[in-house]
Design a protein around this motif. Sequence first.
Motif, short mmCIF file in Angstrom:
data_model
loop_
_atom_site.label_atom_id
_atom_site.label_comp_id
_atom_site.label_asym_id
_atom_site.label_seq_id
_atom_site.Cartn_x
_atom_site.Cartn_y
_atom_site.Cartn_z
N TYR A 47 26.59 -22.95 6.22
CA TYR A 47 27.63 -22.31 5.42
C TYR A 47 27.82 -22.96 4.04
O TYR A 47 28.15 -22.26 3.08
CB TYR A 47 28.95 -22.31 6.18
CG TYR A 47 28.89 -21.48 7.44
CD1 TYR A 47 28.53 -20.14 7.40
CD2 TYR A 47 29.17 -22.04 8.68
CE1 TYR A 47 28.45 -19.37 8.57
CE2 TYR A 47 29.11 -21.28 9.86
CZ TYR A 47 28.74 -19.95 9.78
OH TYR A 47 28.67 -19.20 10.92
N CYS B 251 34.68 -15.41 3.73
CA CYS B 251 34.44 -15.67 5.17
C CYS B 251 33.63 -16.94 5.35
O CYS B 251 33.86 -17.72 6.29
CB CYS B 251 33.72 -14.49 5.80
SG CYS B 251 34.67 -12.95 5.82
N LEU C 215 35.84 -19.90 4.84
CA LEU C 215 36.68 -20.07 6.02
C LEU C 215 35.94 -20.80 7.14
O LEU C 215 36.52 -21.60 7.87
CB LEU C 215 37.14 -18.70 6.54
CG LEU C 215 38.50 -18.18 6.12
CD1 LEU C 215 38.75 -16.80 6.70
CD2 LEU C 215 39.61 -19.13 6.56
N ALA C 216 34.64 -20.51 7.27
CA ALA C 216 33.85 -21.11 8.34
C ALA C 216 33.57 -22.59 8.10
O ALA C 216 33.30 -23.33 9.05
CB ALA C 216 32.52 -20.36 8.50
N PRO D 247 35.57 -25.51 7.02
CA PRO D 247 36.44 -24.61 6.25
C PRO D 247 36.86 -25.22 4.90
O PRO D 247 37.10 -26.42 4.80
CB PRO D 247 37.67 -24.51 7.15
CG PRO D 247 37.73 -25.85 7.83
CD PRO D 247 36.34 -26.39 7.91
N GLU D 248 36.93 -24.33 3.89
CA GLU D 248 37.47 -24.68 2.57
C GLU D 248 38.47 -23.59 2.20
O GLU D 248 38.12 -22.58 1.60
CB GLU D 248 36.35 -24.77 1.52
CG GLU D 248 35.43 -25.96 1.70
CD GLU D 248 34.39 -26.06 0.60
OE1 GLU D 248 34.46 -25.26 -0.37
OE2 GLU D 248 33.49 -26.93 0.70
N PHE D 249 39.71 -23.81 2.58
CA PHE D 249 40.71 -22.74 2.51
C PHE D 249 41.06 -22.34 1.08
O PHE D 249 41.26 -21.16 0.79
CB PHE D 249 41.97 -23.14 3.28
CG PHE D 249 41.72 -23.39 4.74
CD1 PHE D 249 41.15 -22.41 5.53
CD2 PHE D 249 42.01 -24.62 5.32
CE1 PHE D 249 40.90 -22.62 6.88
CE2 PHE D 249 41.76 -24.85 6.67
CZ PHE D 249 41.21 -23.85 7.44
N ALA E 175 38.33 -20.20 -0.14
CA ALA E 175 38.40 -18.90 0.55
C ALA E 175 39.49 -18.03 -0.05
O ALA E 175 39.30 -16.82 -0.24
CB ALA E 175 38.66 -19.12 2.04
N ASN F 46 42.33 -11.52 6.12
CA ASN F 46 41.68 -12.82 5.98
C ASN F 46 42.40 -13.72 4.99
O ASN F 46 42.49 -14.93 5.18
CB ASN F 46 40.22 -12.63 5.56
CG ASN F 46 39.36 -12.10 6.68
OD1 ASN F 46 39.85 -11.84 7.77
ND2 ASN F 46 38.08 -11.91 6.42
N CYS G 247 44.11 -17.46 5.60
CA CYS G 247 43.93 -18.65 4.75
C CYS G 247 45.28 -19.28 4.41
O CYS G 247 45.45 -20.50 4.50
CB CYS G 247 43.21 -18.27 3.46
SG CYS G 247 41.51 -17.75 3.68
N LYS H 283 46.66 -21.10 7.33
CA LYS H 283 46.03 -22.40 7.54
C LYS H 283 46.57 -23.46 6.58
O LYS H 283 46.62 -24.64 6.92
CB LYS H 283 44.51 -22.28 7.36
CG LYS H 283 43.81 -21.44 8.43
CD LYS H 283 43.83 -22.11 9.78
CE LYS H 283 43.01 -21.34 10.80
NZ LYS H 283 43.04 -21.96 12.15
#
Length: 778
Positions: A487, A513, A516-517, A519-521, A524, A544, A548, A551
């Motif tokens: 990712y 997306c 998010l995986a 993760p880097e909010f 995102a 989505n 974010c 989170k």
Amino acid sequence: MLGSEDAITSLTLHELSDNEYSDKIKRGAYWELMKHISKIEDDQACYVDILESFKSLESENTKFVFAVSAMNVFIQNNFTGPLLSADLLTSIKDEDSAAVKSYNTLNNAMYSLVKCTKLFGLCRDYFSSLTDSSITTMLFQLRCIFVEQMLMEDISPELFEKADRLIGVIEDRSDVQSMSKEIKCKLFVEFGFVYLYFQHISKSRRCMGIAQKLIGFSFKLTGALGKRTKYQERALPQLRVETIIEENVTDETPLENEPQMIDLNDDTLLEKISFEDNNIQNSVTNLTAPFLLHMASLKLKDFALEEMLREEVIAFLEGIIEGKTFSYCIATHAFFIRSRLEQTSIRKLSRCMEQLEEVVLGFDCKKVCARTGSLFQSGLPTMWKQEKLLAVMYTSIGSHKSALEIYNRLQMREEQINALIGAGKYETAEKLTRTLLALGETPKLYCILGDTTQDITHYEKAWELSGESSARAMKSLGYHYFNIKDYRKALSCMQNSLDCNYLQGGLWFTAGCTALAIPEFETAIKCFQSSLQIDDENGQGWSNLGACFEKTGEMQKAFNCYKEATKHSFNDWRVWENFLCAAAQIKDFASMIFAYRQIISFGQKYCDRKILNCLVSAVRDNMTSVSGEAGISYYDKVLDLFKFASSKVTTNFDLWKSYAAMHLDVKGKEDVDKGIDYLIKAYHSASLHIERSMEDFLKCTECSKVLYTYVMSQQKDSPTYAPHLQSLKSILQILITKGHKLSESMSGDDVETKDLITEYLNSAKKQLEEVEEAQLFV
């Protein structure tokens, strides 16, 4: 510079009313200039001199008419037909290939077989050179930008920025307000299709919304009884579009010759749905048809289309076709979209192909006929894109040879290679790609080679060859790394692609997306926000983005995003679940009740113990909602929700237990009889497998303890006392019997659990004795 706006518009309409555009560009000195222009190859200075000579000829109004005529000839030869006569086409097509190359950049190219390119170049340069600020001038400048983009292979951010700036300037003009409603409506419809082509959905919808309000036009999908087949005896509900126009507007668009509509001629299906009620209003004209066409085009962006969505699009298209719009461009585009949708139907495939063949054959029609009038209010694709769909249909029925012949004639190399891959000719596809590369290396060809061989080094070569400016190369690399779940590399490649071309709404979403995986909010959030700037009705994008914010602990922002998501993904219960959970976090009890009811109404056997407990606690403890209202004020609404939910979900322990708590635990609202009844239902919901499930056994024991407390404290003269005692006795007897079985089925090592069961059984036996003793005095 051009004098009165009204005078020019009037003159232009008068001069062009006969549609003999080719005659206009043959006039004397102008035609001589065109002959000179057609012979220019790469001498830009010479071209500028000729352009200046053109600008010095006669009156500005006459030159304006000539330039508009030239544009219409260009449109006629690349979008609508009929093609120019051979002698005229020969006179102005010399060195067209060189002219096409002048528009190309390293990463974006004009379609190689564009006709009369220098004719378009003259129009574009003439309109660009005009320094007056009349709306007419700016509108034709915008049209030149739009046409140029439709000729390019990829979306150009530079052309978008020019178009967006021009539209903004025109909208801000005070004299726009003095225009008639009909003219303003057409103006904003044109803006809407410009934005749609540039894939900026949000701005496209805004412009179409303004146009609709100007003439008071609205449309909706409605159900009506009708028959689809020749042998259908009973009419069934069918989708159809109902249109309403409130304003008294007149459509003065000249009538045009529509392409011939091909009949279905099926032995089972009717030509069209036969509705029992033919009084449903359908006021579709050239002025209103673009709105239905725009909506159909928007829904096509949501591929892959579900069957229901496909039916909706076809309903819009049938509204146009039945409306007899008498506009070539609108009708042709409607046929084009319908053919795309119906190519998956065995019974309709033949008509789809014949309809497209009819349109393509019409390009060579010899008689002069009006076709270009509504081009900019229809979004009609170019001739080669219309013919490309015919090749796609040939591929879908396995006629790869016919498809390849079309791709080869149209010089669509990428499609030709994809068709070879579809036919299983991988080696031939790779050989053709390498042959084309031998003739001249381009980033696009290396990307195609990467697609063909699945070798990512070709994407890297494309990126290097483009001077790190090929959006496609980085996009393909990004998807490659995304598919193998690397990712971080995927996100880096996607960001590079978006730096090259930010008009990629789908890629912004995928990048979000991917972030998010990781993760880097924060990343995102930026990606999803950019995606929603392009299409603000993407329900999944809003959902989505809400995730974010959730989170990062920004619950109010998350709630607002989920709320927006429910507007655009109304039928997706999972979006409503996100909204429900966010509402619970911020204590918006009204939204919780509404969202829970919506989920149940979708037919979901839904139950969330935490949400139910939250609602019960809100009322029981009189919590203050986010709007400042006391929790007890929601008692009736929560009770009504439980009543509705329990009628749909009849065997859920948590639901019945919470329903019972509403009658037993809320001070001043006690109804012990109902509370006991609902606790008994809660027990029965969990009692099916208690001899095999410790979890279910514990639920039932929990119920029995509460039941014992309330039943034994009931008034002895209550009419429900005896039945409740008997129910409690039966429950205790069953729990004692099945509790022994559960204990015996457990391994000897699970001492702690066995002790827990034994402790309950001893307590239950004592309670049973007390219940039996109480029954003696009833």
